[in-house]
Scaffold this motif. Structure first.
Motif, PDB file in Angstrom:
ATOM      1  N   THR A 156      17.259  -3.543  -1.483  1.00 14.53           N
ATOM      2  CA  THR A 156      16.844  -4.960  -1.966  1.00 14.53           C
ATOM      3  C   THR A 156      15.710  -5.379  -1.252  1.00 14.53           C
ATOM      4  OG1 THR A 156      18.656  -4.983  -3.351  1.00 14.53           O
ATOM      5  CG2 THR A 156      17.516  -6.924  -2.999  1.00 14.53           C
ATOM      6  N   ALA A 157      16.211  -5.521   0.163  1.00 12.74           N
ATOM      7  CA  ALA A 157      15.630  -6.258   1.250  1.00 12.74           C
ATOM      8  C   ALA A 157      14.192  -5.626   1.316  1.00 12.74           C
ATOM      9  CB  ALA A 157      16.328  -6.149   2.527  1.00 12.74           C
ATOM     10  N   LEU A 158      14.035  -4.411   1.159  1.00 11.67           N
ATOM     11  CA  LEU A 158      12.868  -3.736   1.464  1.00 11.67           C
ATOM     12  C   LEU A 158      11.982  -4.161   0.220  1.00 11.67           C
ATOM     13  CD1 LEU A 158      13.804  -0.092   2.716  1.00 11.67           C
ATOM     14  CD2 LEU A 158      13.010  -2.220   3.987  1.00 11.67           C
ATOM     15  N   ARG A 159      12.304  -4.298  -0.817  1.00  8.91           N
ATOM     16  CA  ARG A 159      11.438  -4.465  -2.107  1.00  8.91           C
ATOM     17  C   ARG A 159      11.131  -6.011  -1.682  1.00  8.91           C
ATOM     18  NH1 ARG A 159      15.578  -1.935  -5.247  1.00  8.91           N
ATOM     19  NH2 ARG A 159      16.348  -3.946  -5.767  1.00  8.91           N
ATOM     20  N   LEU A 160      11.810  -7.088  -1.298  1.00 16.05           N
ATOM     21  CA  LEU A 160      11.662  -8.287  -1.252  1.00 16.05           C
ATOM     22  C   LEU A 160      10.610  -8.426  -0.088  1.00 16.05           C
ATOM     23  CD1 LEU A 160      14.907 -10.116  -1.570  1.00 16.05           C
ATOM     24  CD2 LEU A 160      13.054 -10.057  -3.265  1.00 16.05           C
ATOM     25  N   TYR A 161      10.432  -7.472   0.736  1.00 15.88           N
ATOM     26  CA  TYR A 161       9.924  -7.731   2.203  1.00 15.88           C
ATOM     27  C   TYR A 161       8.250  -7.948   1.804  1.00 15.88           C
ATOM     28  CZ  TYR A 161       7.423  -6.767   6.495  1.00 15.88           C
ATOM     29  OH  TYR A 161       6.432  -6.738   7.433  1.00 15.88           O
ATOM     30  N   GLU A 162       7.536  -6.785   1.028  1.00 14.20           N
ATOM     31  CA  GLU A 162       6.210  -6.885   0.481  1.00 14.20           C
ATOM     32  C   GLU A 162       5.757  -8.202   0.173  1.00 14.20           C
ATOM     33  OE1 GLU A 162       3.174  -4.110  -1.838  1.00 14.20           O
ATOM     34  OE2 GLU A 162       5.012  -3.431  -1.708  1.00 14.20           O
TER      35      GLU A 162
END
Length: 301
Positions: free
Chosen positions: A64-70
């Motif tokens: 989830t964090a990686l999806r939000l990072y972009e």
């Protein structure tokens, strides 16, 4: 979602993902590690989501964090550009302009070029960044860059001012001791000054059919200013900007045709900054001074 998170929380979140730890994120942001940790915990509470796995080595972003990072990273870039646009809207001829250039240009050309510029614009403070790396104009590491290559970013305004020839050179004190080489092959019998880790000189020599090797350079450095000072001290034969050789007492350009590609000189700024009166003023003044320097016209030193 309980409530919309503050932007400071997203900023800390992005720094932790990008840097891999709370401590590294804190160093980048210039705040304390506990503050970054609280930001992450508050963000997770506001979103009602778990974003990181707590491990012995630190925080590991989950899917989830990686999806939000972009999108958060994209938002940071957009905010940086908004700050640039606001900077460009300022009409005042005070303030600060940050200039980056190669170490050689910064140390041996800019001081003389800046004398008339300071007289014209005494209220504009100048920050100088000698660097042979490509500073990022979009992220405001510099307002104006003097590049030795053509920039390709679409957000930039660029102007090709001309080319600086590179010549083999030595100090007259060295030539008095060792003689002046009249043919390329004679260079092998001399003390040559070259790069340490970079193979740029060797690669060019091989294109000319010369079997030049690293061992032929008896003095080596990847610092351009140090290489120049070694040549100027009479320690051997090296390669330098023809203008610098011509204007330095005791320096001699050698009569050897090595077909060294010249250095292109590009003056660059962000297109939004180009509307700032102070940045446009310094940009235009630098363009005039650098053009004179490229064409061998004298300036204050």
């Amino acid at each position: 979602m309980n409530r919309e998170p503050d932007w400071a929380l997203w900023r800390s979140f992005a720094a932790v993902v990008a840097n891999g730890s709370l401590s590294a994120a804190a160093r980048e942001l210039g705040i304390s590690q506990p503050t970054v940790g609280r930001h992450v915990e508050t963000l997770e509470a506001d979103l009602g989501l778990t974003l990181f796995e707590r491990t012995l080595t630190g925080l590991k972003p989950n899917s989830t964090a990686l999806r939000l990072y972009e999108p958060v990273n994209t938002a940071q870039s957009a905010l940086a550009e908004a700050a640039i646009m606001a900077e460009g809207a300022q009409d005042d001829l005070g303030g600060t302009v940050r200039i980056t250039a190669s170490a050689i240009i910064s140390n041996y050309a800019l001081p003389g070029l800046l004398v008339p510029i300071r007289q014209l614009y005494p209220r504009i403070a100048l920050e100088l960044v000698p660097s042979d790396s490509a500073e990022n104009l979009l992220l405001r590491e510099a307002d104006i860059a003097i590049r030795m290559f053509r920039p390709t970013q679409l957000e930039l305004v660029t102007r090709h001012l001309g080319d600086l020839p590179i010549v083999p050179a030595a100090h007259e004190s060295y030539l008095a001791r060792r003689g002046t080489p009249r043919a390329i092959e004679e260079l092998y019998d001399h003390d040559m000054i070259g790069m340490d880790r970079s193979d740029a000189i060797i690669a060019h020599a091989q294109k000319l059919g010369l079997s030049l090797r690293r061992e032929h350079f008896l003095l080596r450095s990847d610092e351009q200013t140090q290489m120049w000072e070694l040549i100027r001290a009479g320690l051997g034969i090296g390669f330098a900007q023809a203008n610098l050789v011509a204007t330095t007492p005791g320096m001699v350009a050698l009569p050897l045709d090595l077909r060294i590609p010249p250095l292109q000189v590009w003056l660059t700024t962000h297109r939004e900054l180009f509307t700032s009166h102070r940045i446009r003023a310094i940009y235009d003044a630098l363009a005039e001074g650098l053009t004179a320097y490229i064409h061998g016209r004298h300036f204050n030193r």
